[in-house]
Design an enzyme around this catalytic site. Structure first.
Site, PDB file in Angstrom:
ATOM      1  N   CYS A 108      47.499  25.309  45.210  1.00 40.99           N
ATOM      2  CA  CYS A 108      46.311  24.450  45.317  1.00 40.99           C
ATOM      3  C   CYS A 108      46.647  22.969  45.195  1.00 40.99           C
ATOM      4  O   CYS A 108      45.793  22.110  45.416  1.00 40.99           O
ATOM      5  CB  CYS A 108      45.284  24.847  44.266  1.00 40.99           C
ATOM      6  SG  CYS A 108      44.786  26.557  44.415  1.00 40.99           S
ATOM      7  N   HIS A 242      40.664  18.923  41.966  1.00 38.61           N
ATOM      8  CA  HIS A 242      40.693  20.243  42.615  1.00 38.61           C
ATOM      9  C   HIS A 242      39.481  21.034  42.111  1.00 38.61           C
ATOM     10  O   HIS A 242      39.250  21.126  40.904  1.00 38.61           O
ATOM     11  CB  HIS A 242      42.003  20.943  42.272  1.00 38.61           C
ATOM     12  CG  HIS A 242      42.032  22.373  42.704  1.00 38.61           C
ATOM     13  ND1 HIS A 242      41.529  22.788  43.921  1.00 38.61           N
ATOM     14  CD2 HIS A 242      42.504  23.491  42.079  1.00 38.61           C
ATOM     15  CE1 HIS A 242      41.682  24.097  44.015  1.00 38.61           C
ATOM     16  NE2 HIS A 242      42.252  24.545  42.925  1.00 38.61           N
ATOM     17  N   ASN A 272      36.447  27.789  45.148  1.00 39.10           N
ATOM     18  CA  ASN A 272      37.802  27.231  45.119  1.00 39.10           C
ATOM     19  C   ASN A 272      38.478  27.477  46.473  1.00 39.10           C
ATOM     20  O   ASN A 272      38.868  28.606  46.774  1.00 39.10           O
ATOM     21  CB  ASN A 272      38.591  27.886  43.976  1.00 39.10           C
ATOM     22  CG  ASN A 272      40.016  27.368  43.871  1.00 39.10           C
ATOM     23  OD1 ASN A 272      40.528  26.732  44.788  1.00 39.10           O
ATOM     24  ND2 ASN A 272      40.667  27.655  42.756  1.00 39.10           N
TER      25      ASN A 272
HETATM   26  N1  COA Z   1      31.529  38.788  35.937  1.00 38.37           N
HETATM   27  C1  COA Z   1      31.072  39.234  34.746  1.00 38.37           C
HETATM   28  N2  COA Z   1      31.855  39.367  33.665  1.00 38.37           N
HETATM   29  C2  COA Z   1      33.154  39.035  33.795  1.00 38.37           C
HETATM   30  C3  COA Z   1      33.693  38.571  35.010  1.00 38.37           C
HETATM   31  C4  COA Z   1      32.823  38.454  36.104  1.00 38.37           C
HETATM   32  N3  COA Z   1      33.246  38.003  37.300  1.00 38.37           N
HETATM   33  N4  COA Z   1      35.015  38.319  34.824  1.00 38.37           N
HETATM   34  C5  COA Z   1      35.281  38.621  33.539  1.00 38.37           C
HETATM   35  N5  COA Z   1      34.167  39.052  32.919  1.00 38.37           N
HETATM   36  C6  COA Z   1      34.011  39.464  31.522  1.00 38.37           C
HETATM   37  C7  COA Z   1      35.312  39.929  30.894  1.00 38.37           C
HETATM   38  O1  COA Z   1      35.541  41.290  31.149  1.00 38.37           O
HETATM   39  C8  COA Z   1      35.075  39.625  29.452  1.00 38.37           C
HETATM   40  O2  COA Z   1      34.252  40.639  28.908  1.00 38.37           O
HETATM   41  P1  COA Z   1      34.437  41.117  27.365  1.00 38.37           P
HETATM   42  O3  COA Z   1      34.113  39.899  26.530  1.00 38.37           O
HETATM   43  O4  COA Z   1      33.447  42.219  27.246  1.00 38.37           O
HETATM   44  O5  COA Z   1      35.875  41.541  27.244  1.00 38.37           O
HETATM   45  C9  COA Z   1      34.245  38.355  29.459  1.00 38.37           C
HETATM   46  O6  COA Z   1      33.632  38.307  30.765  1.00 38.37           O
HETATM   47  C10 COA Z   1      35.071  37.100  29.237  1.00 38.37           C
HETATM   48  O7  COA Z   1      36.195  37.136  30.119  1.00 38.37           O
HETATM   49  P2  COA Z   1      37.223  35.968  30.197  1.00 38.37           P
HETATM   50  O8  COA Z   1      38.235  36.285  31.258  1.00 38.37           O
HETATM   51  O9  COA Z   1      37.728  35.673  28.828  1.00 38.37           O
HETATM   52  O10 COA Z   1      36.255  34.790  30.684  1.00 38.37           O
HETATM   53  P3  COA Z   1      36.519  33.260  30.830  1.00 38.37           P
HETATM   54  O11 COA Z   1      35.492  32.512  30.109  1.00 38.37           O
HETATM   55  O12 COA Z   1      37.953  32.896  30.576  1.00 38.37           O
HETATM   56  O13 COA Z   1      36.234  33.026  32.380  1.00 38.37           O
HETATM   57  C11 COA Z   1      37.471  32.607  34.412  1.00 38.37           C
HETATM   58  C12 COA Z   1      37.071  33.650  33.358  1.00 38.37           C
HETATM   59  C13 COA Z   1      38.381  33.281  35.418  1.00 38.37           C
HETATM   60  C14 COA Z   1      36.206  32.136  35.104  1.00 38.37           C
HETATM   61  C15 COA Z   1      38.164  31.407  33.701  1.00 38.37           C
HETATM   62  O14 COA Z   1      39.146  31.873  32.823  1.00 38.37           O
HETATM   63  C16 COA Z   1      38.795  30.475  34.702  1.00 38.37           C
HETATM   64  O15 COA Z   1      38.132  29.900  35.521  1.00 38.37           O
HETATM   65  N6  COA Z   1      40.114  30.280  34.597  1.00 38.37           N
HETATM   66  C17 COA Z   1      40.812  29.401  35.535  1.00 38.37           C
HETATM   67  C18 COA Z   1      41.032  30.138  36.832  1.00 38.37           C
HETATM   68  C19 COA Z   1      41.382  29.232  37.963  1.00 38.37           C
HETATM   69  O16 COA Z   1      40.914  28.129  38.061  1.00 38.37           O
HETATM   70  N7  COA Z   1      42.225  29.745  38.872  1.00 38.37           N
HETATM   71  C20 COA Z   1      42.620  29.036  40.040  1.00 38.37           C
HETATM   72  C21 COA Z   1      43.648  28.020  39.745  1.00 38.37           C
HETATM   73  S1  COA Z   1      44.019  27.139  41.199  1.00 38.37           S
END
Ligand code: COA
Length: 317
Positions: A108, A242, A272
């Protein structure tokens, strides 16, 4: 080096969070709250090459140049249908160019890396006019049976035409080998000789780790790039970040202690789009008349690698 034209192109199909919730265990509320994304554009009837061509032709038109006046083409892309030839070759004829080019894959962060390459080529006297096209189709390597990455990524293309001259003030690139936080392992052809063949797998992501690295690295990169340009965070007119997650952008903003209006977003509409996200945002900002001569733009991106990059430029028209 300065940008003299921009263009962007997005797939016609808009897919809302509720559309995704109809086949994935997720909800509009969860996606909106954790990412800021409301909908995204996904390829359906068009190809990525159609989008790349459209963005490039729009950028050329805005620059006042014809394709055959370009000295070089740089395409930024993580993966597309053709492993070879490069996307730059496929697009050359479509946009009426005659020059050579190359493809880069810096995840990215590809747009800022392409700007660095273009600036270096211009400073070395190898080119006067360069076209950068960032065209990405991450929807084609997400796992659509899972909710972890398919809710985040989307398709699109952004392009800029660059000319030698003033404007580009500084660039800072970073890289740490940390493949496991975000990767897509493609399946290669089978040979009669390979033992223990490994199948490919769709995009794998450790979201929380990526989030943490993105916030700290992006803040660091911006501070270094600004210091190299002899500027302070408050000198910046807009931070073009980004578009990966609204909460990442908000965290960087808080750490830099800068006002919200300096951090425009379009992640709500487009998700994204990998390396295309900054040039698409830039094109939209220009079309909306929000960028003016003399404005200072700071850009920051990060992605699989783990890679990150920031640059600072002054807008010249
Ligand atoms: N819908 C609903 N629930 C979801 C979910 C979705 N799409 N994805 C995960 N969950 C749930 C998980 O299972 C977890 O449940 P639990 O508490 O019962 O175990 C809970 O939501 C929290 O999950 P977690 O992964 O800790 O959430 P988060 O707050 O970290 O958000 C992202 C997840 C992916 C949105 C976040 O971590 C993120 O944006 N990270 C950066 C990713 C990124 O930018 N990637 C590209 C880089 S170029």
């Amino acid at each position: 080096m300065k940008i003299i034209g921009t263009g962007s192109a997005l797939p016609s199909l808009a897919v809302t969070n509720n559309d995704l919730a109809s086949f994935l265990d997720t909800s509009d509320e969860w996606i909106t709250e954790r990412t800021g994304i409301k909908e995204r554009r996904l390829l359906s009837t068009e190809t990525l090459y159609d989008l790349a061509e459209e963005a490039a032709l729009k950028a050329l038109k805005a620059s006042g140049l014809r394709g055959d006046q370009l000295d070089f083409i740089i395409c930024s892309n993580v993966a597309n249908r053709f492993i070879t030839p490069g996307m730059n070759c496929i697009l050359q004829e479509k946009i009426g160019a005659k020059c050579a080019g190359l493809d880069i894959n810096v995840a990215c962060a590809g747009f800022i890396n392409a700007l660095m390459l273009a600036d270096s080529m211009m400073q070395a006297g190898r080119a006067q006019h360069i076209l950068i096209i960032c065209a990405e189709e991450p929807s084609k390597y997400c796992n659509w049976d899972e909710r972890d990455t398919s809710i985040l990524f989307a398709d699109g293309a952004g392009a800029v035409v660059l000319a030698a001259g003033d404007g580009f003030k500084s660039v800072h690139l970073s890289m740490t080998s940390n493949k496991d936080v975000l990767y897509y392992e493609r399946c290669m052809e089978k040979t009669p000789f390979e033992k223990n063949r490994k199948e490919g797998q769709p995009l794998v992501m450790r979201g929380r780790e990526v989030f943490r690295m993105a916030v700290s690295q992006s803040t660091k990169d911006l501070k270094v790039a600004l210091a190299e340009a002899g500027l302070k965070p408050s000198d910046v007119t807009y931070y073009l970040m980004h578009q990966a997650n609204k909460r990442i952008i908000e965290s960087v903003r808080t750490l830099l202690d800068e006002p919200e209006e300096k951090f425009p977003t379009n992640i709500e509409k487009y998700g994204n789009t990998s390396s295309a996200s900054i040039p698409i945002l830039l094109d939209e900002m220009l079309a909306a008349g929000k960028i003016h001569k003399g404005d200072i733009l700071a850009m920051s991106a990060f992605g699989a690698g783990f890679v990150s990059a920031a640059c600072v430029m002054q807008w010249m028209y």
